[in-house]
Structure formats: structure tokens, C-alpha cells
Design a protein around this motif. Structure first.
Motif, PDB file in Angstrom:
ATOM      1  N   ALA A 197      50.942  24.543  37.002  1.00  0.00           N
ATOM      2  CA  ALA A 197      51.015  24.443  35.671  1.00  0.00           C
ATOM      3  C   ALA A 197      51.127  25.939  35.388  1.00  0.00           C
ATOM      4  CB  ALA A 197      50.167  23.674  34.327  1.00  0.00           C
TER       5      ALA A 197
ATOM      6  N   ARG B   5      54.629  20.664  31.456  1.00  0.00           N
ATOM      7  CA  ARG B   5      54.041  21.262  33.052  1.00  0.00           C
ATOM      8  C   ARG B   5      52.007  20.942  33.106  1.00  0.00           C
ATOM      9  NH1 ARG B   5      55.697  26.109  35.151  1.00  0.00           N
ATOM     10  NH2 ARG B   5      57.861  26.112  34.911  1.00  0.00           N
TER      11      ARG B   5
ATOM     12  N   GLY C 184      61.025  21.082  33.701  1.00  0.00           N
ATOM     13  CA  GLY C 184      61.287  22.926  34.367  1.00  0.00           C
ATOM     14  C   GLY C 184      62.294  23.320  34.964  1.00  0.00           C
TER      15      GLY C 184
ATOM     16  N   PHE D 123      60.481  25.099  39.794  1.00  0.00           N
ATOM     17  CA  PHE D 123      58.476  24.570  39.147  1.00  0.00           C
ATOM     18  C   PHE D 123      58.933  22.232  40.172  1.00  0.00           C
ATOM     19  CE2 PHE D 123      55.983  21.836  36.528  1.00  0.00           C
ATOM     20  CZ  PHE D 123      55.041  21.587  36.821  1.00  0.00           C
TER      21      PHE D 123
ATOM     22  N   CYS E 277      57.216  20.087  41.591  1.00  0.00           N
ATOM     23  CA  CYS E 277      56.539  18.414  41.698  1.00  0.00           C
ATOM     24  C   CYS E 277      57.042  18.120  42.751  1.00  0.00           C
ATOM     25  CB  CYS E 277      57.405  18.000  40.680  1.00  0.00           C
ATOM     26  SG  CYS E 277      57.135  18.863  38.808  1.00  0.00           S
TER      27      CYS E 277
END
Length: 217
Positions: free
Chosen positions: A110, A130, A153, A157, A161
Motif C-alpha cells: 500500500a 491502497r 493510484g 501502482f 496491482c
């Protein structure tokens, strides 16, 4: 994996009843990943919450024979007065996961730093997403429910994912809502188009996309 039996779901509005599912019966089978398509307002997110059990049908039944996630990124079950760390520990224990291992994963994934020890209500929407997404990834599910959450994000990010999902695709199924047809094609082998309270299932994702495009005209 997830079975809908004569499911009826509606909302009362000033203009009358808004029907989401009109006595629908369908099986989401294990070993298959599904995309759910539909125009805005068709009821995709409501359907996803019912699959997760966070929302209930007005009639009919939904049964699950697999370990199904909450909709990824959904943070409604996190307590605002508890810290991020406390929330992770609590959820990990509920699902029988090792709390220390879950915290280690979420802290790394996160990237919210010292906010792990701040009350959840102090989080920005981005930090909340997050944390919720990292927590979803820290629990081992047999089926992951995804509602456009891969847009969380910045681009770096988002890539993380996608990478985490890639690791899970060998041993877990996905039921996904996305307005990106490329994302649906990447993750899903079958698709469902939700329209006027009916689920139209397709074994060929491109056929589902064709219907979706026609509904959007």
C-alpha cells in the motif's frame, strides 16, 4: 462456485421501481473467469455486491461454494476509528490468515508509510483504496471480485496491482467489472452483459463486447 437462483433485486425510486436483476438464475463456475458488462446504471456494482454478500437480493438466493473476496477496494467493512494496522489485523484473523504476515504485505504494497498507525478516518480516498486493495491481496481467495479497482493510484501502482493479479491467476478465478474491453479480454474467458434486469452470458468475450457496444449507441 457462485449460484444465483431466481434472484430478484430492485430499488424504489421516485420514478418507480428500478429492477437490477429480474428473477435471474445463473452459475458462475469454478475454473472460469467472467467479465460483467453493462451500460452506466445497469446495476453492475449492485450485482457485484450481491455476489460478495455485502448486499442482499429482494427475493431468490445466492449460494457460494468457494472462498470469495469482497469487491476489491471496497472499504465499507473497515472501522474508521481503528488504525490501518488494526484493521488489517482484524480482517486477517477473521479469514484465518497470519496477522503479522498480512501486515507485512500490506505495508509494503500500500505504501502509506506512517499512516498505517493513524485512524482510518484520517486517510485520503487514495490511501484508503491502497489499504483496501493491499488487504484484499493479503488474503488468499479462490475467487476475486473486481469492480474497476485496477484504476487505483498512479501508473506505477496500477502496474503493481496488475502484477499481483498475474501471480494469482494460476490458482484463483476472477469476476470483473471494467469499462476497458482490453482488460476484460485479458482477464476473462467468458462474459455477461447485464441489461434490463437480464444476464446475457457469452462463451466468446468478443460477442459480449459487440452487444455491449450496441447498447451504448
Amino acid at each position: 462456485m457462485i449460484r444465483l437462483h431466481n434472484v430478484f433485486k430492485f430499488f424504489r425510486t421516485k420514478g418507480g421501481a428500478k429492477i437490477i436483476l429480474d428473477h435471474v438464475s445463473m452459475d458462475f463456475r469454478a475454473g472460469i473467469s467472467y467479465g460483467i458488462l453493462g451500460i452506466n446504471g445497469a446495476g453492475k456494482s449492485t450485482t457485484m455486491r450481491m455476489l460478495a454478500g455485502t448486499d442482499l437480493p429482494n427475493a431468490g438466493a445466492i449460494t457460494r461454494s468457494a472462498r470469495v473476496s469482497w469487491p476489491l477496494g471496497f472499504s465499507g467493512g473497515l472501522h474508521p476509528a481503528m488504525t490501518g494496522r488494526e484493521n488489517v489485523q482484524f480482517v486477517a484473523r477473521i479469514y484465518g490468515q497470519n496477522p503479522a504476515r498480512a501486515i507485512e504485505f500490506v505495508e509494503d504494497f500500500a505504501e502509506i508509510g506512517s499512516y498505517m498507525d493513524e485512524p482510518y478516518f484520517k486517510y485520503s480516498s487514495g490511501m484508503a483504496q491502497r489499504l483496501a486493495f493491499g488487504l484484499s491481496m493479503a488474503i488468499d481467495f479462490e475467487c476475486y471480485l473486481i469492480d474497476e479497482v485496477t484504476a487505483v493510484g498512479d501508473s506505477r501502482f496500477q502496474q503493481r496491482c496488475h502484477d499481483e493479479f498475474a501471480k494469482r491467476r494460476d490458482h484463483a478465478d476472477v469476476i470483473m467489472i471494467s469499462h476497458s474491453m482490453e482488460t476484460i479480454r485479458t482477464y476473462c474467458s467468458r462474459a455477461v452483459v447485464l441489461a434490463h434486469g437480464v444476464m446475457h452470458e457469452f462463451s466468446d468475450v468478443d460477442d459480449a463486447v459487440e452487444l455491449y457496444n450496441k447498447l451504448n449507441q
